[in-house]
Design a protein around this motif. Structure first.
Motif, short mmCIF file in Angstrom:
data_model
loop_
_atom_site.label_atom_id
_atom_site.label_comp_id
_atom_site.label_asym_id
_atom_site.label_seq_id
_atom_site.Cartn_x
_atom_site.Cartn_y
_atom_site.Cartn_z
N GLU A 140 4.22 0.76 -16.87
CA GLU A 140 5.12 1.04 -15.75
C GLU A 140 4.43 1.94 -14.75
O GLU A 140 3.93 3.01 -15.09
CB GLU A 140 6.41 1.71 -16.26
N SER A 141 4.38 1.51 -13.51
CA SER A 141 3.76 2.29 -12.46
C SER A 141 4.49 3.59 -12.24
O SER A 141 5.72 3.67 -12.39
CB SER A 141 3.76 1.47 -11.15
N TRP A 142 3.76 4.65 -11.85
CA TRP A 142 4.41 5.94 -11.55
C TRP A 142 5.29 5.84 -10.32
O TRP A 142 6.12 6.73 -10.07
CB TRP A 142 3.37 7.04 -11.38
N LEU A 143 5.14 4.77 -9.55
CA LEU A 143 5.98 4.60 -8.35
C LEU A 143 7.45 4.41 -8.71
O LEU A 143 8.31 4.49 -7.85
CB LEU A 143 5.49 3.40 -7.54
N ASN A 144 7.72 4.13 -9.99
CA ASN A 144 9.10 4.03 -10.45
C ASN A 144 9.42 5.25 -11.30
O ASN A 144 8.64 5.65 -12.14
CB ASN A 144 9.29 2.77 -11.29
N GLY A 145 10.57 5.82 -11.09
CA GLY A 145 10.92 7.06 -11.77
C GLY A 145 11.56 6.87 -13.12
O GLY A 145 12.04 7.85 -13.70
N LYS A 146 11.62 5.65 -13.64
CA LYS A 146 12.31 5.42 -14.90
C LYS A 146 11.78 4.17 -15.58
O LYS A 146 11.13 3.34 -14.95
CB LYS A 146 13.81 5.28 -14.65
N TYR A 147 12.09 4.08 -16.85
CA TYR A 147 11.74 2.91 -17.65
C TYR A 147 13.04 2.21 -18.00
O TYR A 147 13.89 2.76 -18.71
CB TYR A 147 11.00 3.33 -18.92
N GLU A 148 13.21 0.97 -17.54
CA GLU A 148 14.43 0.22 -17.79
C GLU A 148 14.22 -0.67 -19.03
O GLU A 148 13.70 -1.77 -18.95
CB GLU A 148 14.80 -0.63 -16.57
N MET A 149 14.64 -0.14 -20.17
CA MET A 149 14.45 -0.84 -21.44
C MET A 149 15.56 -1.88 -21.60
O MET A 149 16.75 -1.54 -21.66
CB MET A 149 14.45 0.15 -22.59
N THR A 150 15.16 -3.13 -21.67
CA THR A 150 16.06 -4.27 -21.61
C THR A 150 15.88 -5.12 -22.86
O THR A 150 14.80 -5.15 -23.45
CB THR A 150 15.74 -5.10 -20.37
N CYS A 151 16.94 -5.81 -23.28
CA CYS A 151 16.81 -6.64 -24.47
C CYS A 151 17.52 -7.97 -24.33
O CYS A 151 18.40 -8.15 -23.47
CB CYS A 151 17.32 -5.90 -25.71
N LYS A 152 17.11 -8.91 -25.18
CA LYS A 152 17.72 -10.23 -25.30
C LYS A 152 17.71 -10.58 -26.79
O LYS A 152 16.84 -10.11 -27.52
CB LYS A 152 16.92 -11.26 -24.51
#
Length: 466
Positions: A285-297
């Motif tokens: 995840e690039s530092w340009l994003n302030g969060k990690y969006e943990m997603t599931c299926k």
């Protein structure tokens, strides 16, 4: 005479524009003291900004508009009052962001001037020609998804805001390079200039950085599961309390499915926790994003039957497990530089399936860090399933061929579990060897939990009794 009247009227229009611009300049170069904002937003809120921008592509349109926003912003950050307002908003946000609408509200409440319109004036005055459309500033729509724009200030609570300031547009083509990104600033002559900075680690010890970025509109992201009614049916040995099969007063009452022996093995599947303990940042995840969006299926499977699933290829809504703050993630650069290590254990406790019999059922599960900006996709298909068997009807519900698309910006290490390439952008998910298809008996032999770990993050699944 008519010519003179028209000329006079034209001059009046020009003078009014000049006067409006001078008033804007006076505001921007006025007080450099810190602004104390009113915490009651209702007292300073104005009407929402003009929006409705429809983008026609990431690199050909969104990247272009984001850059104009960034360039226009370079003139605003010359005024410390404006900087302080945005910094205060971002500092109070969990993800170090200030939405454009929030900035508009504060700006208008202090100055009486529309930020959206005056920002547009700045672009039009200082950059000729340009292709900027001011309706892009608050939000945009691309395809079937809506996005909300913001300013993200990395490490806002600790960064030195007196450092040289850079405005960095979140441009997809630069993120894909996974290398340097562009930052804009006003030089000593008053002209706009740019510099390349690391795309891997934010140089917060050298610059005070604002990122012009965007997030998916929360309305387009599922945070809770809507469990389907009708996939389970009477006579399938599942005591489905969601369908009231245990309720003698309900039309779905099915005593044959709900003896004590079945009820004992009726469990909910919970994602208990996530820990990102080693983000190889140049890929994850690039530092340009302030969060990690943990997603599931995932899906629950009995023999050859898919009992329940979510995240199918036809489903525009992903199930978001959690947005994890950047400061809670252990990030490791190419050169071994560590930040935020060890990563924090984040409690999730989110239900993903509401009935599961570990004696008879298996769990198919994919969890990954969602990255919508890359637009790269892999599609998981359930092992042993064939398109020839779908669509099929289960309990009166038409079930399409289960496929699970995942949007990502890196190699296979970004996923847990791993996958195997077949052809034509299709990936086969292995059976038990990689822990992807999890037999229910695995839970029973390990105190009702199962741990998925890909060397960068760990996800704990737990069965919880009804």
């Amino acid at each position: 005479m008519e010519y003179l009247v028209n000329l006079f009227e034209s001059n009046v229009v020009v003078m009014n524009k000049i006067l409006s611009f001078l008033l804007l300049v006076i505001f921007l170069i006025s007080s450099c003291t810190k602004v104390v904002t009113n915490e009651n937003d209702e007292q300073i809120q104005q009407a929402p900004m003009s929006a409705g921008y429809i983008a026609n592509g990431w690199t050909t349109d969104v990247d272009v508009q984001i850059e104009w926003v960034a360039k226009g912003m370079t003139h605003y950050v010359q005024n410390r009052s404006f900087v302080n307002v945005v910094h205060t908003i971002a500092e109070g946000n969990d993800f170090e962001q200030a939405k454009m609408q929030e900035i508009e509200d504060q700006y208008y409440g202090i100055s009486g001037i529309s930020f959206q319109l005056s920002h547009n004036d700045s672009v039009q005055t200082n950059f000729t020609p340009n292709s900027y459309n001011f309706t892009f500033l608050p939000a945009f729509v691309l395809g079937a998804m809506a996005f909300i724009n913001h300013i993200y200030i990395p490490e806002v609570t600790t960064v030195d805001s007196t450092l040289p300031q850079l405005i960095v547009p979140l441009r997809v083509w630069e993120i894909r390079q996974q290398n340097d990104v562009t930052g804009f600033f006003i030089d000593t002559t008053g002209s706009i200039d740019s510099v390349k900075i690391s795309g891997e680690d934010p140089p917060v010890d050298q610059y005070y950085i604002w990122v012009i970025g965007y997030d998916t509109d929360p309305a387009f992201v599922d945070t809770t599961r809507e469990f389907p009614e009708g996939i389970s049916s009477c006579g399938d040995s599942i005591c489905d309390k969601f369908r009231h099969e245990d309720d003698s007063t309900h039309t779905n009452y099915c005593p044959g499915d709900c003896p004590d022996s079945n009820a004992v093995y009726n469990y909910h599947v919970i994602v208990e926790s996530i820990q990102i303990y080693r983000d190889e940042s140049q890929y994850f995840e690039s530092w340009l994003n302030g969060k990690y969006e943990m997603t599931c299926k995932g899906a629950t499977i009995r023999d050859s039957t898919v009992l329940d699933y979510f995240g199918d290829v036809e489903d525009e809504f992903n199930l978001l497990l959690d947005k994890i703050k950047r400061k809670n993630v252990c990030r490791v650069s190419t050169f071994g530089h560590e930040r935020g290590c060890p990563g924090a254990l984040v409690t999730v406790n989110k239900e993903i399936f509401n009935y599961f019999n570990p004696l008879t059922d298996s769990l198919f599960f994919v969890v990954y860090e969602q990255n919508k900006k890359s637009r790269n996709r892999i599609t998981f298909r359930l092992p042993g399933k064939s398109a020839n068997n779908y669509p099929k009807t289960i309990g009166g519900v038409t079930v399409p061929w289960p496929q699970f698309p995942c949007w990502f910006v890196r190699n296979e290490s970004g996923f847990n579990p791993y996958y195997t390439f077949i052809s034509n952008n299709v990936y086969y998910v292995p059976q038990e060897s990689y822990g992807t298809m999890i037999p229910g008996t695995n839970f029973l032999s390990n105190n009702l939990i199962h741990i998925l770990n890909n060397g960068e993050y760990e996800v704990v699944l737990r069965l919880v009794k009804e």
